[in-house]
Design a protein around this motif. Sequence first.
Motif, PDB file in Angstrom:
ATOM      1  N   ALA A 131       0.848  -1.017   0.085  1.00 48.92           N
ATOM      2  CA  ALA A 131      -0.061   0.024   0.109  1.00 48.92           C
ATOM      3  C   ALA A 131       0.982   1.113   0.097  1.00 48.92           C
ATOM      4  N   ILE A 132       2.108   1.200   0.724  1.00 48.82           N
ATOM      5  CA  ILE A 132       3.044   2.090   0.860  1.00 48.82           C
ATOM      6  C   ILE A 132       3.606   2.532  -0.436  1.00 48.82           C
ATOM      7  N   MET A 133       4.077   1.397  -1.038  1.00 46.81           N
ATOM      8  CA  MET A 133       4.490   1.654  -2.600  1.00 46.81           C
ATOM      9  C   MET A 133       3.452   2.144  -3.620  1.00 46.81           C
ATOM     10  N   SER A 134       2.468   1.487  -3.359  1.00 50.22           N
ATOM     11  CA  SER A 134       1.484   1.955  -4.390  1.00 50.22           C
ATOM     12  C   SER A 134       1.083   3.602  -4.344  1.00 50.22           C
ATOM     13  N   SER A 135       0.800   3.906  -3.074  1.00 49.72           N
ATOM     14  CA  SER A 135       0.481   5.514  -2.863  1.00 49.72           C
ATOM     15  C   SER A 135       1.680   6.316  -3.096  1.00 49.72           C
ATOM     16  N   HIS A 136       2.969   5.676  -3.000  1.00 52.30           N
ATOM     17  CA  HIS A 136       4.033   6.303  -3.225  1.00 52.30           C
ATOM     18  C   HIS A 136       3.987   6.793  -4.711  1.00 52.30           C
ATOM     19  N   ASP A 137       3.940   5.770  -5.598  1.00 50.69           N
ATOM     20  CA  ASP A 137       3.999   5.832  -7.082  1.00 50.69           C
ATOM     21  C   ASP A 137       2.831   6.947  -7.365  1.00 50.69           C
ATOM     22  N   ILE A 138       1.650   6.639  -6.802  1.00 51.93           N
ATOM     23  CA  ILE A 138       0.605   7.776  -7.143  1.00 51.93           C
ATOM     24  C   ILE A 138       0.938   9.223  -6.842  1.00 51.93           C
ATOM     25  N   CYS A 139       1.636   9.403  -5.628  1.00 47.79           N
ATOM     26  CA  CYS A 139       2.185  10.772  -5.501  1.00 47.79           C
ATOM     27  C   CYS A 139       3.220  11.300  -6.358  1.00 47.79           C
ATOM     28  N   LEU A 140       4.214  10.465  -6.866  1.00 46.41           N
ATOM     29  CA  LEU A 140       5.151  10.589  -7.843  1.00 46.41           C
ATOM     30  C   LEU A 140       4.281  10.928  -9.356  1.00 46.41           C
ATOM     31  N   SER A 141       3.211  10.274  -9.678  1.00 45.97           N
ATOM     32  CA  SER A 141       2.615  10.581 -10.809  1.00 45.97           C
ATOM     33  C   SER A 141       2.077  12.024 -10.608  1.00 45.97           C
ATOM     34  N   LEU A 142       1.436  12.258  -9.645  1.00 46.70           N
ATOM     35  CA  LEU A 142       0.695  13.400  -9.368  1.00 46.70           C
ATOM     36  C   LEU A 142       1.608  14.717  -9.312  1.00 46.70           C
ATOM     37  N   ASP A 143       2.588  14.439  -8.874  1.00 51.12           N
ATOM     38  CA  ASP A 143       3.738  15.588  -8.875  1.00 51.12           C
ATOM     39  C   ASP A 143       3.018  16.924  -7.911  1.00 51.12           C
ATOM     40  N   ALA A 144       3.343  17.074  -6.568  1.00 50.45           N
ATOM     41  CA  ALA A 144       3.100  18.042  -5.921  1.00 50.45           C
ATOM     42  C   ALA A 144       3.663  19.460  -6.249  1.00 50.45           C
ATOM     43  N   SER A 145       4.745  19.449  -7.047  1.00 51.09           N
ATOM     44  CA  SER A 145       5.324  20.702  -7.470  1.00 51.09           C
ATOM     45  C   SER A 145       4.570  21.419  -8.561  1.00 51.09           C
ATOM     46  N   LYS A 146       3.339  20.592  -8.989  1.00 53.86           N
ATOM     47  CA  LYS A 146       2.690  21.118 -10.249  1.00 53.86           C
ATOM     48  C   LYS A 146       1.304  21.745  -9.234  1.00 53.86           C
ATOM     49  N   ASN A 147       0.713  22.722 -10.161  1.00 50.40           N
ATOM     50  CA  ASN A 147      -0.650  23.355  -9.533  1.00 50.40           C
ATOM     51  C   ASN A 147      -1.392  22.240  -9.802  1.00 50.40           C
ATOM     52  N   GLU A 148      -1.638  21.741 -10.817  1.00 45.28           N
ATOM     53  CA  GLU A 148      -2.584  20.599 -11.269  1.00 45.28           C
ATOM     54  C   GLU A 148      -1.926  19.380 -11.921  1.00 45.28           C
ATOM     55  N   PRO A 149      -2.137  18.201 -11.672  1.00 47.66           N
ATOM     56  CA  PRO A 149      -1.445  17.178 -12.443  1.00 47.66           C
ATOM     57  C   PRO A 149      -2.099  16.847 -13.823  1.00 47.66           C
ATOM     58  N   ASN A 150      -0.992  16.619 -14.717  1.00 48.35           N
ATOM     59  CA  ASN A 150      -1.355  16.485 -16.218  1.00 48.35           C
ATOM     60  C   ASN A 150      -2.059  15.027 -16.221  1.00 48.35           C
ATOM     61  N   ILE A 151      -3.411  15.078 -16.442  1.00 49.38           N
ATOM     62  CA  ILE A 151      -4.136  13.507 -16.569  1.00 49.38           C
ATOM     63  C   ILE A 151      -4.370  13.379 -17.973  1.00 49.38           C
ATOM     64  N   GLU A 152      -3.801  14.042 -19.032  1.00 48.30           N
ATOM     65  CA  GLU A 152      -4.066  13.753 -20.486  1.00 48.30           C
ATOM     66  C   GLU A 152      -3.508  12.344 -20.678  1.00 48.30           C
ATOM     67  N   GLY A 153      -4.603  11.483 -21.384  1.00 44.72           N
ATOM     68  CA  GLY A 153      -4.006  10.185 -21.798  1.00 44.72           C
ATOM     69  C   GLY A 153      -4.225   9.334 -20.514  1.00 44.72           C
ATOM     70  N   TRP A 154      -4.755   9.576 -19.594  1.00 48.47           N
ATOM     71  CA  TRP A 154      -5.041   8.706 -18.251  1.00 48.47           C
ATOM     72  C   TRP A 154      -6.111   7.945 -18.397  1.00 48.47           C
ATOM     73  N   PRO A 155      -6.571   6.693 -18.371  1.00 48.51           N
ATOM     74  CA  PRO A 155      -7.502   6.201 -18.405  1.00 48.51           C
ATOM     75  C   PRO A 155      -8.637   6.232 -17.142  1.00 48.51           C
ATOM     76  N   ILE A 156      -9.855   6.153 -17.202  1.00 46.20           N
ATOM     77  CA  ILE A 156     -10.582   6.410 -16.218  1.00 46.20           C
ATOM     78  C   ILE A 156     -10.636   4.939 -15.287  1.00 46.20           C
ATOM     79  N   SER A 157     -10.380   4.925 -14.123  1.00 53.72           N
ATOM     80  CA  SER A 157     -10.492   3.782 -13.428  1.00 53.72           C
ATOM     81  C   SER A 157     -11.723   3.875 -12.342  1.00 53.72           C
ATOM     82  N   LYS A 158     -12.356   4.995 -12.101  1.00 51.66           N
ATOM     83  CA  LYS A 158     -13.522   4.895 -11.234  1.00 51.66           C
ATOM     84  C   LYS A 158     -14.408   6.129 -11.523  1.00 51.66           C
ATOM     85  N   VAL A 159     -15.600   5.789 -11.168  1.00 55.90           N
ATOM     86  CA  VAL A 159     -16.527   6.982 -11.206  1.00 55.90           C
ATOM     87  C   VAL A 159     -16.773   7.489  -9.857  1.00 55.90           C
ATOM     88  N   ALA A 160     -16.869   8.798  -9.727  1.00 51.05           N
ATOM     89  CA  ALA A 160     -17.445   9.248  -8.502  1.00 51.05           C
ATOM     90  C   ALA A 160     -18.568  10.101  -8.611  1.00 51.05           C
TER      91      ALA A 160
END
Length: 397
Positions: A112-141
């Motif tokens: 769980a730590i490794m998975s959430s670690h990778d999620i945080c890397l892909s989101l990149d807190a240094s950016k105002n907004e993550p670049n989600i272009e091309g990312w598949p939809i994994s859930k609906v909310a």
Amino acid sequence: MDASEVCPTVDAIRAFLEYLVDPLLQEDHSTNDDLPLSQHEKVANQVHAVVLLNNYYHIKLNQELAFLPYREFCKIIVDLRPSLSAYMKFMLQRDYAELVDVEQQLSLTEKAIMSSHDICLSLDASKNEPNIEGWPISKVAVLLVDSKKENSFLRFNSFTDGVWSLIEKDVDTSDQISEVTSEIKSPYKRRRVIMTRSKVILNEDQLLQDGYSAISEAASVNSIDMMLLGSYTVYSQSKERAASRFYIMKCSQSIVEGFTKVPIKDLIESFWGPLVKRSSSSWKTTSLVKYFQMLPYSEIISEWISREAFSNSLQDLKLAEKQVSKLEVTESHVSSKGLYIDLDNKLCRCFIQYFSKLESEGCASNVMDQGQQDRPKVFKIDVRKNKKDRKQIGSHA
């Protein structure tokens, strides 16, 4: 926030552990073999939240803080909470070992730590907004609101203990990605370069049906009682490089079982402030942590309700203008002090109520500045501009 008020990383993690993980920890277990699988799953889920809170949201607030690599994070939480060692496997090995087989070598909590670690890397807190272009939809909310659009229906302890959440449902991403092959002719050589890339193909109708299905399963409400108010795509907190399809829907039914009615105004106010604040000599989590699962949608919700408030205010203003046009002067006379007009009391009350409403809802500036303001930034923990001396983002190593 002044530098002196920035919560250090270790203190922030301690505060997150105290709120999210401590209620599950048992001091009398020394090995993970003594614990049932359900307990491992619960702790892993809670620790997943701790990683996201620290390595993404807390750093997003405080860009001077460093991203914690996987091994370092594991070491810190075990040092802070020795009882977590019962939920560890790989990191407790005395001799340094190379991670070869994640499934076999890691415990559920370490995965769980490794998975959430990778999620945080892909989101990149240094950016105002993550670049989600091309990312598949994994859930609906889905944010479900009542017929008057004044209250939202939320669930507590649904996905993470101690945290409010929307209605969510995982969706299959396998049919959303297809390979696209293109040929590029080189102007310098007589050859063709074959390139293969991924392309996301979304079935909007199917995703919407998944949204209706999620509501039906969670709240036993039929789609005929739903009205779609908005649809958006945002980043996902539960899967690396994946997005969520977010819907705002109005429900004509009264939902009670399993849900809590939360005024939308209160919900918006919950998105303001830091994640942790100093309390006496220690740091404690704020109420924002209880809403962290809604942070990907916070800006959208805030903008949506602002538009609704502005629209309603315009309707009130038009109503007031109609009343002005029908107004009859009941009495007028000229005195030494000038012209006196005795206006209809009902109209006066109308204007007073209108401007009081704007002031109480914080919409006055929106009405005055509509079209002039930039897109507001919400999850209302103010995202500051990146610093040139930002520390290097860590890795698994």
